[in-house]
Structures are given as C-alpha cells and as structure tokens.
Write a protein that holds these residues in place. Structure first.
Motif, PDB file in Angstrom:
ATOM      1  N   ASP A  37     -82.909 -10.883 -75.150  1.00 36.84           N
ATOM      2  CA  ASP A  37     -82.358 -10.440 -73.875  1.00 36.84           C
ATOM      3  C   ASP A  37     -80.919 -10.909 -73.752  1.00 36.84           C
ATOM      4  O   ASP A  37     -80.630 -12.071 -73.979  1.00 36.84           O
ATOM      5  N   THR A  38     -80.046 -10.021 -73.373  1.00 40.47           N
ATOM      6  CA  THR A  38     -78.680 -10.443 -73.110  1.00 40.47           C
ATOM      7  C   THR A  38     -78.546 -10.941 -71.675  1.00 40.47           C
ATOM      8  O   THR A  38     -77.634 -11.682 -71.365  1.00 40.47           O
ATOM      9  N   GLN A  39     -79.476 -10.529 -70.827  1.00 39.48           N
ATOM     10  CA  GLN A  39     -79.522 -11.030 -69.456  1.00 39.48           C
ATOM     11  C   GLN A  39     -80.886 -11.672 -69.255  1.00 39.48           C
ATOM     12  O   GLN A  39     -81.911 -11.029 -69.439  1.00 39.48           O
ATOM     13  N   GLU A  40     -80.878 -12.932 -68.879  1.00 35.40           N
ATOM     14  CA  GLU A  40     -82.140 -13.641 -68.679  1.00 35.40           C
ATOM     15  C   GLU A  40     -82.868 -13.067 -67.473  1.00 35.40           C
ATOM     16  O   GLU A  40     -82.331 -13.029 -66.374  1.00 35.40           O
ATOM     17  N   GLU A  41     -84.087 -12.612 -67.692  1.00 36.06           N
ATOM     18  CA  GLU A  41     -84.871 -11.998 -66.616  1.00 36.06           C
ATOM     19  C   GLU A  41     -85.428 -13.047 -65.668  1.00 36.06           C
ATOM     20  O   GLU A  41     -85.431 -12.871 -64.465  1.00 36.06           O
ATOM     21  N   SER A  42     -85.933 -14.111 -66.232  1.00 41.12           N
ATOM     22  CA  SER A  42     -86.585 -15.153 -65.454  1.00 41.12           C
ATOM     23  C   SER A  42     -86.625 -16.416 -66.298  1.00 41.12           C
ATOM     24  O   SER A  42     -86.629 -16.346 -67.528  1.00 41.12           O
ATOM     25  N   ALA A  43     -86.680 -17.537 -65.650  1.00 44.47           N
ATOM     26  CA  ALA A  43     -86.834 -18.801 -66.373  1.00 44.47           C
ATOM     27  C   ALA A  43     -88.254 -18.968 -66.886  1.00 44.47           C
ATOM     28  O   ALA A  43     -88.507 -19.846 -67.718  1.00 44.47           O
ATOM     29  N   TYR A  44     -89.197 -18.130 -66.417  1.00 36.85           N
ATOM     30  CA  TYR A  44     -90.611 -18.323 -66.730  1.00 36.85           C
ATOM     31  C   TYR A  44     -91.258 -17.189 -67.515  1.00 36.85           C
ATOM     32  O   TYR A  44     -92.412 -17.311 -67.905  1.00 36.85           O
ATOM     33  N   TYR A  45     -90.573 -16.084 -67.711  1.00 41.64           N
ATOM     34  CA  TYR A  45     -91.173 -14.998 -68.479  1.00 41.64           C
ATOM     35  C   TYR A  45     -90.122 -14.104 -69.110  1.00 41.64           C
ATOM     36  O   TYR A  45     -88.951 -14.137 -68.739  1.00 41.64           O
ATOM     37  N   ARG A  46     -90.574 -13.303 -70.073  1.00 34.05           N
ATOM     38  CA  ARG A  46     -89.753 -12.293 -70.724  1.00 34.05           C
ATOM     39  C   ARG A  46     -90.501 -10.968 -70.662  1.00 34.05           C
ATOM     40  O   ARG A  46     -91.722 -10.936 -70.592  1.00 34.05           O
ATOM     41  N   GLN A  47     -89.734  -9.875 -70.731  1.00 30.13           N
ATOM     42  CA  GLN A  47     -90.327  -8.539 -70.705  1.00 30.13           C
ATOM     43  C   GLN A  47     -89.928  -7.677 -71.897  1.00 30.13           C
ATOM     44  O   GLN A  47     -90.492  -6.614 -72.084  1.00 30.13           O
ATOM     45  N   GLN A  48     -88.953  -8.124 -72.690  1.00 30.83           N
ATOM     46  CA  GLN A  48     -88.436  -7.285 -73.763  1.00 30.83           C
ATOM     47  C   GLN A  48     -88.443  -7.993 -75.119  1.00 30.83           C
ATOM     48  O   GLN A  48     -87.397  -8.155 -75.739  1.00 30.83           O
ATOM     49  N   PRO A  49     -89.600  -8.395 -75.608  1.00 29.68           N
ATOM     50  CA  PRO A  49     -89.641  -9.056 -76.917  1.00 29.68           C
ATOM     51  C   PRO A  49     -89.419  -8.051 -78.040  1.00 29.68           C
ATOM     52  O   PRO A  49     -89.637  -6.846 -77.871  1.00 29.68           O
ATOM     53  N   ILE A  50     -88.984  -8.573 -79.189  1.00 27.90           N
ATOM     54  CA  ILE A  50     -88.899  -7.730 -80.388  1.00 27.90           C
ATOM     55  C   ILE A  50     -90.018  -8.074 -81.370  1.00 27.90           C
ATOM     56  O   ILE A  50     -90.372  -7.274 -82.213  1.00 27.90           O
ATOM     57  N   LEU A  51     -90.563  -9.306 -81.241  1.00 29.73           N
ATOM     58  CA  LEU A  51     -91.638  -9.762 -82.124  1.00 29.73           C
ATOM     59  C   LEU A  51     -92.626 -10.592 -81.317  1.00 29.73           C
ATOM     60  O   LEU A  51     -92.206 -11.459 -80.544  1.00 29.73           O
ATOM     61  N   LEU A  52     -93.908 -10.308 -81.491  1.00 28.00           N
ATOM     62  CA  LEU A  52     -94.977 -11.101 -80.877  1.00 28.00           C
ATOM     63  C   LEU A  52     -95.935 -11.545 -81.972  1.00 28.00           C
ATOM     64  O   LEU A  52     -96.239 -10.770 -82.890  1.00 28.00           O
ATOM     65  N   ILE A  53     -96.413 -12.795 -81.852  1.00 29.05           N
ATOM     66  CA  ILE A  53     -97.347 -13.347 -82.833  1.00 29.05           C
ATOM     67  C   ILE A  53     -98.513 -13.979 -82.090  1.00 29.05           C
ATOM     68  O   ILE A  53     -98.311 -14.742 -81.140  1.00 29.05           O
ATOM     69  N   GLU A  54     -99.709 -13.657 -82.534  1.00 33.21           N
ATOM     70  CA  GLU A  54    -100.933 -14.278 -82.014  1.00 33.21           C
ATOM     71  C   GLU A  54    -101.694 -14.880 -83.190  1.00 33.21           C
ATOM     72  O   GLU A  54    -101.851 -14.235 -84.235  1.00 33.21           O
ATOM     73  N   VAL A  55    -102.158 -16.113 -83.031  1.00 37.37           N
ATOM     74  CA  VAL A  55    -103.026 -16.750 -84.018  1.00 37.37           C
ATOM     75  C   VAL A  55    -104.453 -16.451 -83.593  1.00 37.37           C
ATOM     76  O   VAL A  55    -104.864 -16.773 -82.476  1.00 37.37           O
TER      77      VAL A  55
END
Length: 190
Positions: free
Chosen positions: A91-109
C-alpha cells in the motif's frame, strides 16, 4: 483454528472497534465472529521462516506482516476479516494501523483443523481480492506446499522436498527444504 465466539449477527464496525482492545484474536465472517486458538510450534516456525525470508527480500512500499495484522475483505454486501499467517501488502497509503485490504501475497500454514477453511472459504474469499497475486498454503506435517496464482486462474501448483518455490509477487525463490529447515525431523527430512 477458530471456534465460534458469537452466533448472533455483529456489525462489522462493532467488530473492528472491539477487536482493537481484546487480547484474543477473532476472525469475522459475514456477521459471525470466531475466536482464534493458539498454534503449534511447527506452525510458528514455518510462518516465522517465511516471514524472515520475505522481510529480508522486501523493500518499501511493500511490508511483510505476521498473524497479528488483519486482512479485511469487502465484496458486494459481505465483509470478512482474517488473520493470515503471513501477508505482504504494498500500500502506498496506509489504510489503517490495524488492517490491510490490498495484499499481493497471502500465506496460511495448514493444520488439520484449518484445512477445510484455508482451502475452501479463504481460497474463495482471498481470490476475490483484486490486488492479490498469490496464495500459498504450507503443510506443517509434511514438506508440501500448494501455491495458487491469479495468472493461472487460481489453479493449484504443488511443491515438495527437492523443489524450488518461486513467489513471483515478491520475486523470491526458496528451496522447499529451506522453509522446513527448523522442523526437518518432524516432517521426515533427513
């Protein structure tokens, strides 16, 4: 792993406000709140290994987050909030200090208790995020990875011991053994 916390409908804004002040993390699935349980040592070591490799390879404006940063998904009239094990967002503009909405990569174990959610609900919701390029699922019981990419219409690619994993979204190549190096004996690697 998650367990139902409330069965009554909770408004998304109420969830966000209360989630900031609680010690227990909860995921939000279209009005329902689910408490998150703890993770195994293997789970933490795998997520940590991936976080470290990504963090060392990522430059601003991209940032790597571990499981305490929420991912918020809003699609049509439904809203979701998850805690991915590892997330990269640019993100070039921080949406929130507690969440993101525009990831490019997600990983789940993956664990036995999260397998159905990670490969079903989360795959469907994650693949609806316009910015997401890749979703990686990591088994904690065996050296086995599943990678889903937008450019292949979210078709699964499988990686095992001896393979090299290329994460195109962050231009990073890792040996599968490197990801599992701290739990080699537990997953049967010599």
């Amino acid at each position: 792993m998650s367990h139902a916390f409330k069965y009554e409908f909770t408004h998304f804004d109420d969830y966000l406000n209360t989630e900031q002040d609680t010690e227990i993390r909860h995921e939000y699935v279209d009005g329902q709140i689910y408490a998150m349980s703890g993770a195994s040592a293997a789970h933490n070591l795998l997520a940590g290994e991936l976080f470290a490799a990504l963090h060392a390879n990522t430059e601003p404006p991209c940032h790597v987050f571990m499981s305490d940063m929420k991912l918020v998904i809003k699609q049509q009239d439904k809203q979701f909030a998850y805690y991915p094990d590892v997330m990269v967002a640019c993100d070039t503009q921080e949406e929130s200090a507690y969440y993101r909405q525009q990831p490019i990569l997600l990983i789940e174990v993956l664990s036995p208790s999260t397998q159905r959610t990670d490969l079903g609900e989360k795959l469907a919701n994650y693949s609806s995020i316009p910015s997401l390029r890749e979703y990686l699922i990591v088994s904690q019981d065996t050296p086995h990875l599943q990678l889903f990419r937008r450019r292949t219409n979210w078709q699964a690619e499988y990686y095992y011991a001896g393979d090299m994993l290329k994460l195109e979204s962050v231009d990073l190549t890792l040996a599968v053994e490197q990801i599992y190096r701290r739990i080699r004996q537990q997953v049967g690697l010599a």
